[in-house]
Design an enzyme around this catalytic site. Structure first.
Site, short mmCIF file in Angstrom:
data_model
loop_
_atom_site.label_atom_id
_atom_site.label_comp_id
_atom_site.label_asym_id
_atom_site.label_seq_id
_atom_site.Cartn_x
_atom_site.Cartn_y
_atom_site.Cartn_z
N HIS A 217 8.26 -50.55 21.81
CA HIS A 217 7.05 -50.00 22.42
C HIS A 217 7.41 -49.12 23.60
O HIS A 217 6.68 -49.04 24.58
CB HIS A 217 6.11 -51.11 22.87
CG HIS A 217 5.60 -51.90 21.73
ND1 HIS A 217 6.11 -53.12 21.37
CD2 HIS A 217 4.65 -51.60 20.82
CE1 HIS A 217 5.48 -53.54 20.29
NE2 HIS A 217 4.60 -52.65 19.95
N ASP A 382 24.71 -15.45 11.24
CA ASP A 382 24.41 -16.80 11.71
C ASP A 382 25.59 -17.46 12.44
O ASP A 382 25.50 -18.61 12.84
CB ASP A 382 23.95 -17.68 10.55
CG ASP A 382 24.97 -17.71 9.43
OD1 ASP A 382 25.98 -17.00 9.54
OD2 ASP A 382 24.74 -18.44 8.45
N GLY A 383 26.69 -16.75 12.57
CA GLY A 383 27.75 -17.25 13.44
C GLY A 383 28.80 -18.11 12.79
O GLY A 383 29.70 -18.60 13.46
N PRO A 526 31.64 -8.38 9.69
CA PRO A 526 32.94 -9.03 9.80
C PRO A 526 33.67 -9.15 8.46
O PRO A 526 34.90 -9.05 8.41
CB PRO A 526 32.62 -10.41 10.37
CG PRO A 526 31.16 -10.61 10.14
CD PRO A 526 30.53 -9.25 10.12
P1 ADP Z 1 26.79 -16.73 5.27
O1 ADP Z 1 26.60 -16.91 6.73
O2 ADP Z 1 25.95 -15.64 4.67
O3 ADP Z 1 26.77 -17.96 4.45
P2 ADP Z 1 29.52 -15.95 5.97
O4 ADP Z 1 29.19 -15.81 7.39
O5 ADP Z 1 30.56 -16.93 5.57
O6 ADP Z 1 28.27 -16.16 5.04
O7 ADP Z 1 29.97 -14.56 5.40
C1 ADP Z 1 29.27 -13.41 5.73
C2 ADP Z 1 29.98 -12.26 5.09
O8 ADP Z 1 29.83 -12.32 3.69
C3 ADP Z 1 29.39 -10.96 5.54
O9 ADP Z 1 30.12 -10.46 6.62
C4 ADP Z 1 29.50 -10.07 4.31
O10 ADP Z 1 30.65 -9.24 4.38
C5 ADP Z 1 29.72 -11.02 3.17
N1 ADP Z 1 28.57 -11.00 2.28
C6 ADP Z 1 27.35 -11.49 2.48
N2 ADP Z 1 26.56 -11.29 1.41
C7 ADP Z 1 27.31 -10.65 0.50
C8 ADP Z 1 27.09 -10.13 -0.82
N3 ADP Z 1 25.90 -10.26 -1.42
N4 ADP Z 1 28.10 -9.53 -1.45
C9 ADP Z 1 29.29 -9.38 -0.85
N5 ADP Z 1 29.56 -9.84 0.38
C10 ADP Z 1 28.59 -10.46 1.05
MG MG Z 2 27.51 -16.23 8.46
#
Ligand code: ADP
Ligand code: MG
Length: 545
Positions: A217, A382-383, A526
């Site tokens: 509680h 997303d890093g 990247p």
């Molecule tokens: P996520 O965060 O999308 O899961 P990562 O951060 O591991 O993937 O990788 C991102 C990288 O993947 C990007 O920098 C890009 O070069 C590559 N990428 C993303 N989408 C595609 C796609 N459809 N075809 C080829 N490369 C891709």
């Molecule tokens: Mg990523």
């Protein structure tokens, strides 16, 4: 402002009950005087079970209404016992001529209201009660005695099953008291709960503190101490339970690891594993696992552990079916032995043979750039890109050794197995195609050309990215064009680098980076950068790679 999603704190409970009843067609609400009950009254003249208590502990008690558990439950206001008239109403509704058992948590208000209710119906209905007092943290020589917590639902389950099989009122109460005598719980919180009408928690804990022996509680616990690792924490929790129950070697228990409100399922499973390990060391078997959200204290961030000494009869009643929506949906009938759940190490290292200079250059470049890659993906995605590259390549000892095809294949496996995200699979494919091409032929440039163009086709097939979509395709595709045109590897590397640079001015339309839109402008992709490094690392004189 309230911390809860609600219309107003005053209608929090009633608005929630409305949704609960809508979601559970087998349970109905009786507004006067206010209780929940099974929509269809059980036909047999068996003992009926009624419980209740303050709201804020859901799914207890409302979720424990169902065939094989409670017939009716009386919700009070948040952390406030129901009133006696609610209990009278529920008792009258529930009785089928075989009497009604009240299951009551040991709090003064609950005990008094249930007692008055029994008194009020004593001329009409045979009643009995079971008081649940399992919380060892509130054990003291004086005062109202131990509080009722997690064991309550086990008592409700076992009494419900005993009633359903036709036991008489006295016998159902007897088995309930037997469970109570053999059940103990303890709770710990990393954050206190917040009342729906308040914006501050009921007590403050520093980031490194925990409340050991906390009540359900929002009441402070027995001891405020520094947080410790889960193994140590569980050991400190299990100790007093084992002591209080005088559990000895070769005994078996039902072990309930319960979410007090906002613990994560991963934490619950982790704690359960520690409970099993801890009991194992004491020679005590967990005959039945229960892991989940059963008895909460609003949004308290913490867990409770309940142990119930179990014999065959208790287990068979525990296993009996129930339709109560808050009970485990598909309860386990045993606990599996603890196993090693780490991931197997992939056999991906090619650590014999000659030093491979160009792939060493590539791997070193990536290894030394993890932070920069992370930052690029933080700004444009997303890093996680740097982490994914690190997962794939950090474990390669430099220099890498082996033929081109061996090392490329090891890198491919590593990307596919160790690395997540989009890049794990995309780079896994790139290196796999290159490895195949290198194993097929011994001309360096032809292998690079064949492997690169097959990889490009497969990656575009996989993810649909075109040039200009701001992905690694923007570096790979110009490299493939240059290779097809018979350019030197130095020119191929330049084409890839220019392609990577071109991503600075576009925004991503594929991959996770596409969600951040305009933010990605001015940031190179990247993935494209890493592709350009691969070509850059290739030897300019390929006669003796
Ligand atoms: P996520 O965060 O999308 O899961 P990562 O951060 O591991 O993937 O990788 C991102 C990288 O993947 C990007 O920098 C890009 O070069 C590559 N990428 C993303 N989408 C595609 C796609 N459809 N075809 C080829 N490369 C891709
Ligand atoms: Mg990523």
């Amino acid at each position: 402002m309230s911390d809860y999603i609600l219309n107003s704190p005053g209608t929090f409970i009633t608005d929630s009950l409305r949704g609960f009843v809508a979601a559970h067609p087998d349970i109905a609400w009786q507004p006067d005087p206010g209780f929940l009950h099974q929509r269809e009254r059980t036909g047999d003249a068996t003992v009926a079970l009624v419980s209740g208590g303050g709201s804020g502990h859901e799914p207890m008690h409302s979720g424990m209404i169902g065939v094989g558990m409670l017939d009716a439950a009386c919700p009070g206001l948040v952390f406030t016992s129901p009133n006696a008239l609610q209990i009278v109403g529920a008792t009258r509704w529930a009785d089928r001529g075989a009497g009604v058992l009240h299951i009551v948590k040991n709090y003064t208000g609950d005990v008094m209201n249930f007692r008055i209710a029994r008194h009020l119906v004593r001329d009409e209905i045979a009643t009995d009660h079971v008081i649940v007092d399992d919380d060892v943290a509130s054990d003291s020589a004086t005062g109202p005695g131990r509080r009722g917590t997690g064991a309550t639902i086990v008592v409700e389950k076992i009494c419900g099953a005993a009633a359903a099989r036709g036991d008489e009122l006295g016998a159902v109460a007897e088995i309930g008291r037997h469970v109570v005598a053999n059940a103990r719980s303890i709770s710990v919180a990393y954050h206190a709960c917040t009342m729906p009408s308040k914006s501050e928690p009921t007590f403050e804990l520093d980031a490194d503190e925990m409340e050991f022996g906390v009540g359900i509680h929002g009441e402070a616990g027995r001891e405020r101490t520094a947080r410790v690792g889960a193994r140590e924490l569980v050991n400190r929790m299990v100790d007093p339970l084992v002591d209080a129950l005088s559990l000895v070697h070769d005994e078996q228990v039902i072990a309930l690891v319960n979410n007090l409100g906002s613990a994560h399922p991963l934490e619950l499973d982790l704690v359960f594993g520690e409970v099993v390990a801890d009991l194992d060391r004491r020679g005590i078997t967990v005959a039945r696992p229960m892991v989940g959200t059963f008895v909460t204290a609003l949004d308290m961030r913490g867990v409770s552990i309940t142990l119930v000494r179990a014999d065959d009869e208790i287990l068979s009643l525990f296993d009996a079916p129930t339709t109560a929506p808050g009970w485990a949906a598909s309860p386990s009938r045993s606990t599996a032995p603890l196993t090693d759940t780490t991931f197997a190490e992939p056999s991906d290292s090619a650590d014999d043979g000659e030093e491979n200079q160009w792939l060493t250059r590539f791997v070193r470049h990536v290894q030394e750039s993890i932070d920069d890659l992370t930052e690029l993906d933080q700004r444009a995605g997303d890093g996680d890109f740097g982490t994914n590259m690190e997962a794939a390549l950090a474990h390669f000892d430099l220099p890498v050794r082996g033929t081109d095809s061996q090392v490329l294949s090891a890198i491919s496996t590593s990307y596919l197995v160790r690395s997540g995200g989009t890049s794990g699979v995309i780079f896994g494919v790139l290196f796999r195609e290159l490895a195949h091409a290198f194993s097929d032929g011994d001309d360096f440039e032809a292998s690079v050309r064949d492997g690169s163009s097959r990889a490009l086709a497969e990656i575009q097939d996989l993810g649909g990215a075109q040039v200009g979509d701001n992905t690694m395709v923007d570096a790979l595709s110009p490299a493939v064009d240059a290779l097809d045109n018979g350019a030197s590897l130095a020119d191929v590397a330049r084409a890839a680098a220019d392609g990577a640079e071109s991503t600075r001015d576009t925004t991503a339309t594929k991959g996770r980076a596409s969600y951040v839109g305009e933010n990605a402008r001015g940031v190179v992709d990247p993935g494209a950068v890493v592709v350009s490094w691969l070509y850059e690392a290739m030897p300019s004189d390929t006669s003796g790679s």
